[in-house]
Structures are given as structure tokens and as C-alpha cells.
Design an enzyme around this catalytic site. Sequence first.
Site, PDB file in Angstrom:
ATOM      1  N   LYS A 166      38.834 -26.333  53.972  1.00 28.35           N
ATOM      2  CA  LYS A 166      38.485 -27.655  54.533  1.00 28.35           C
ATOM      3  C   LYS A 166      38.129 -28.659  53.433  1.00 28.35           C
ATOM      4  O   LYS A 166      38.617 -29.786  53.432  1.00 28.35           O
ATOM      5  CB  LYS A 166      37.290 -27.485  55.482  1.00 28.35           C
ATOM      6  CG  LYS A 166      36.595 -28.795  55.840  1.00 28.35           C
ATOM      7  CD  LYS A 166      35.386 -28.582  56.736  1.00 28.35           C
ATOM      8  CE  LYS A 166      34.091 -28.254  56.050  1.00 28.35           C
ATOM      9  NZ  LYS A 166      33.319 -29.374  55.510  1.00 28.35           N
ATOM     10  N   ASN A 167      37.266 -28.225  52.504  1.00 32.18           N
ATOM     11  CA  ASN A 167      36.753 -29.194  51.535  1.00 32.18           C
ATOM     12  C   ASN A 167      37.752 -29.546  50.437  1.00 32.18           C
ATOM     13  O   ASN A 167      37.512 -30.436  49.623  1.00 32.18           O
ATOM     14  CB  ASN A 167      35.434 -28.703  50.938  1.00 32.18           C
ATOM     15  CG  ASN A 167      34.315 -28.761  51.973  1.00 32.18           C
ATOM     16  OD1 ASN A 167      34.477 -29.370  53.033  1.00 32.18           O
ATOM     17  ND2 ASN A 167      33.193 -28.131  51.676  1.00 32.18           N
TER      18      ASN A 167
ATOM     19  N   CYS B 265      21.952 -36.568  57.395  1.00 28.65           N
ATOM     20  CA  CYS B 265      22.529 -35.521  58.229  1.00 28.65           C
ATOM     21  C   CYS B 265      21.609 -34.322  58.228  1.00 28.65           C
ATOM     22  O   CYS B 265      20.590 -34.324  57.548  1.00 28.65           O
ATOM     23  CB  CYS B 265      23.936 -35.167  57.794  1.00 28.65           C
ATOM     24  SG  CYS B 265      23.980 -34.213  56.305  1.00 28.65           S
TER      25      CYS B 265
ATOM     26  N   ARG C 296      21.600 -37.586  52.029  1.00 32.34           N
ATOM     27  CA  ARG C 296      22.796 -37.432  51.187  1.00 32.34           C
ATOM     28  C   ARG C 296      23.278 -38.810  50.774  1.00 32.34           C
ATOM     29  O   ARG C 296      24.118 -39.412  51.431  1.00 32.34           O
ATOM     30  CB  ARG C 296      23.876 -36.663  51.947  1.00 32.34           C
ATOM     31  CG  ARG C 296      23.483 -35.217  52.153  1.00 32.34           C
ATOM     32  CD  ARG C 296      24.472 -34.492  53.007  1.00 32.34           C
ATOM     33  NE  ARG C 296      25.746 -34.229  52.336  1.00 32.34           N
ATOM     34  CZ  ARG C 296      26.785 -33.659  52.934  1.00 32.34           C
ATOM     35  NH1 ARG C 296      26.706 -33.309  54.198  1.00 32.34           N
ATOM     36  NH2 ARG C 296      27.901 -33.451  52.277  1.00 32.34           N
TER      37      ARG C 296
ATOM     38  N   ASP D 229      26.800 -23.871  50.183  1.00 36.37           N
ATOM     39  CA  ASP D 229      27.459 -23.622  51.472  1.00 36.37           C
ATOM     40  C   ASP D 229      27.432 -22.148  51.888  1.00 36.37           C
ATOM     41  O   ASP D 229      27.894 -21.805  52.974  1.00 36.37           O
ATOM     42  CB  ASP D 229      28.913 -24.117  51.443  1.00 36.37           C
ATOM     43  CG  ASP D 229      28.989 -25.633  51.385  1.00 36.37           C
ATOM     44  OD1 ASP D 229      27.980 -26.296  51.676  1.00 36.37           O
ATOM     45  OD2 ASP D 229      30.073 -26.165  51.051  1.00 36.37           O
TER      46      ASP D 229
ATOM     47  N   ARG E 271      33.890 -27.371  63.251  1.00 37.60           N
ATOM     48  CA  ARG E 271      34.208 -28.377  62.229  1.00 37.60           C
ATOM     49  C   ARG E 271      34.830 -27.712  60.996  1.00 37.60           C
ATOM     50  O   ARG E 271      35.646 -28.334  60.315  1.00 37.60           O
ATOM     51  CB  ARG E 271      32.936 -29.112  61.797  1.00 37.60           C
ATOM     52  CG  ARG E 271      32.343 -29.974  62.890  1.00 37.60           C
ATOM     53  CD  ARG E 271      31.177 -30.759  62.368  1.00 37.60           C
ATOM     54  NE  ARG E 271      31.560 -31.562  61.215  1.00 37.60           N
ATOM     55  CZ  ARG E 271      30.754 -32.361  60.549  1.00 37.60           C
ATOM     56  NH1 ARG E 271      29.505 -32.486  60.918  1.00 37.60           N
ATOM     57  NH2 ARG E 271      31.177 -33.057  59.522  1.00 37.60           N
TER      58      ARG E 271
END
Length: 417
Positions: free
Chosen positions: A22-23, A116, A121, A304, A396
Site C-alpha cells: 500500500k505505502n 489522526c 502528524r 507499523d 484500508r
Amino acid sequence: MDRFIIEGNRDLAGTISVSGAKNAILPAMAACLLAPGKSVLRNVPNLIDLKTMAHLLRFLGAHVDFNSGELSIAAATITSNEAPYELVSKMRASIYVLGPLLARQGEALVSFPGGCAIGTRPVDLHLKAMEALGARISVEHGYIHAIAEKLIGADIHFEKSSVGATINALMAAVLASGTTRIINAAREPEVDTTIELLNKMGARISGLGTTSLTIEGVEKLVPAAMDMIPDRIEAGTFLVAGALSTQPVTVENYVPGHLDSLLEKLRAAGCELDIRDTGITVNPPQKIKPVDVLTLPYPGFPTDLQAQFTVLMTLADGVSFIEDTIFPDRFMYVAELNRLQADIRMERNVARVRGVASLSGAEVMASDLRASAALVLAGIVAQGQTTISRIYHIDRGYDHIEEKLNRLGARIKRETA
Ligand code: EPU
């Protein structure tokens, strides 16, 4: 809203495969805005965040198609320079359109991303990078307004390592006139993928894999096609799942070297690892040993994977300390793990985890993407039933995680309310 109902006390075994990252895909999608014509990204999973980015690119005028793992993005013309609040508030990575819009259009209006669930952030480093390249930045009515007739190469010195700011700076600098140097650049594998894609598109970036990048600006970029790397965080999540088991679990489709910091901690926890080019087998220990973790920029231990590793430590034979230097407040999930009868105490920003003999199923709530993954792992090994609400967070960033884990022997049911 969907929720997961997990029958606990399951022993996982077998082989599981990792999807595209994803990233890495999020910035790659934004980078496609830089070249008129159709670019293609392959090995793309079905994730909510990628759909949000596709929605944003369409809003800007691109044609985006997703078909069996292949994403095509045609950005012949850009018809809007604005990333609106409704989309940016859903996903902070929308800020990735700032650099490409500024470089190609000379103007960008991007909603200011708010806070968030993993803490404050800021985006100051993104803005400083654009300013260094000659953009004029103002913040008006909750929007970042950036203008530059022509970006001009410059030295960008990041005081802090930032994946997002490094990538945005790269995407802006590729079309700037002259040379840009990024000093203290982030060197996460996702940054490397962005560099590889931009270079395929005709950019001239050197220094891949280091903290010092040099970009010789070019007049224009052309479309490109590229395979996206496997998701090291998804791989890490599954490796921790294996470590929590009593039988071997093999994680396939992983890039050697991307997860060394996790592998070192898994070994310290007592796991035996069989590492091959395409996969890793985790042989879990009889007794999990306590291991301290400090998250750091790559190649350090990834933030993460912090929550998932904490779950492993809740069942360790002793006390461990977990600290997150990237997002110091990323511990909202601790209260939920304690509902499962983990024994975790926050001492300032450090989690003190005292291992317990077993976790006990309960109703819990997911607060963010990686916290959801941690709760899923905990639910699989807890005694009894665990219900996790707000699992939209997990969709997500994980492509049908319940189906993948069920193939290893988990019993996770998705209930759609
Ligand atoms: N930071 C600033 N100013 C900035 C930008 C960052 O102070 O302008 C700080 C952050 O607050 C943080 C540190 O710098 O303390 C590093 O943040 P970074 O910019 O590297 O994070 P990011 O680019 O916003 C990406 C991932 C995150 C991942 C972090 C760290 C994407 C879309 N997101 O975020 O992924 O945690 O890098 O590795 O790539 C996730 O996937 O669950 C996730 C949160």
C-alpha cells in the site's frame, strides 16, 4: 459497519502470501500524474486507501482503471488542482498530490490534513521542501495553497527523516530546473520504489537506498509500467502471527532485506527462522522470550509493526518495554488489549508489557489500521470469542486479511451490519 467475530485459541499452520505494498502504491499513483499518457502499476491489491487515491486522481482529471491487480492511470490532462477536504480527511496520503500538481500545473490547493488516531502528524517538512524549490505557500481556510511558475532545483535538508516529505520532494524536484539535493532523505523501501518508478518515467535521480539523493531536473516525464513491491508490513504481521502459533507458518512473496529488524526481534523472542529468497518460515518457540523494541526509521524497527509485536510480547515469559520514536502516542490499542486481559501499563510513552499465560476473548474496537491487525492476532490466540468493531480500518491496508488467515486455520467471520 462490518465487524469481525473471531473464535480464539486457534493454532495457525501453512503458507500465506503477501500482497503489493500500500505505502509504495499510494505515492506511485500520485507520481503517475507527472506524465501525460497511461502508466500501469502491477501487483496492486484491493484496498480502501487505494480506492480513495483513485477517487482523488479522477477528481483531478485522470482516468483510473483497476483490473485483476493492475492499475492503469491515464493523466493526459489535469483538470483540477485541488485535493478537497472530503478526500484528504479520509486519507492523509492525499498530500502526495502536492508535489506532482505543483510540478506539472504550477499550482496546488490541498486540504490541510488533520490529526489522526496515531497522534499529531504535521506536514511542515513537505511544505518546507516545496518552499526550498521556490514555491510560495500560504494556508487559507484549511487549505495549503502552493504556487510556482517553475520550480528551481535546490538543497533540501530534512531535520527529521520523513517518508512522505522525501517522496513529495522527489516528485516536485524531478521537473524542476537544475539540480536538487535531498539531505537526510528517508530510505524506506517505499521511497526506493518511488525513485525506480520516477526514473523509469525519465527522471534522473541518483542515490537510491541512501539518505542523500540527487535529482537532475528534466523537461518532461513519460508514462511507465512497473511491478509494485510486496508489502513488508503485511509480511511482518503474518510473521508475528506465525510466532504466536505452535506450528510453522511460511510467509511467501517477501523481499529479502526488507524486514531484517523484525527478524532479529523474532529470533530474540525464540523463533527459529528459515529464510529463503522467496519466503520465510517461522518456527515458533516453546516459550516466548521478552524482547524490548524501539521503533526507528528504516532500517530500524518499523512503527507499523509496533502494535503487532506488542501482541506477541503479551504472551512472553517476562516483561518487555516497547517505545515508538516515530509516533510516540501510537498506543491507543493498549486499552483494548488489556480488555483481552493483557497486562500492559503505559509509563509515559513506553509500554511496559508483562507477559500473561493466555489472553481472554472480549469485545474490542479498532482505532487505526495497524491496531486492528494487532487485535486480529490477539483474537486468534485468545481463549473464547473476540469481536472487533470498526474493522473498516483494516480494509484500508490489508486485502481480505480474514480470508488469508482463515486459510492458515484461523476462524474469523466478517459480519456486515
Ligand atoms: N513529520 C513531521 N513533519 C512532516 C512530516 C513528518 O514532523 O512534515 C514527522 C512525523 O510526525 C513522524 C516522522 O516525521 O514523527 C515520520 O513520519 P513520516 O513522514 O515518515 O510518515 P508518513 O510519510 O506520514 C508513512 C506511512 C505510515 C508510516 C510512516 C512511518 C504512508 C502512506 N504512510 O507515513 O504508514 O507509519 O511513514 O514509517 O506511507 C500505515 O501504513 O499504517 C501508516 C501509518
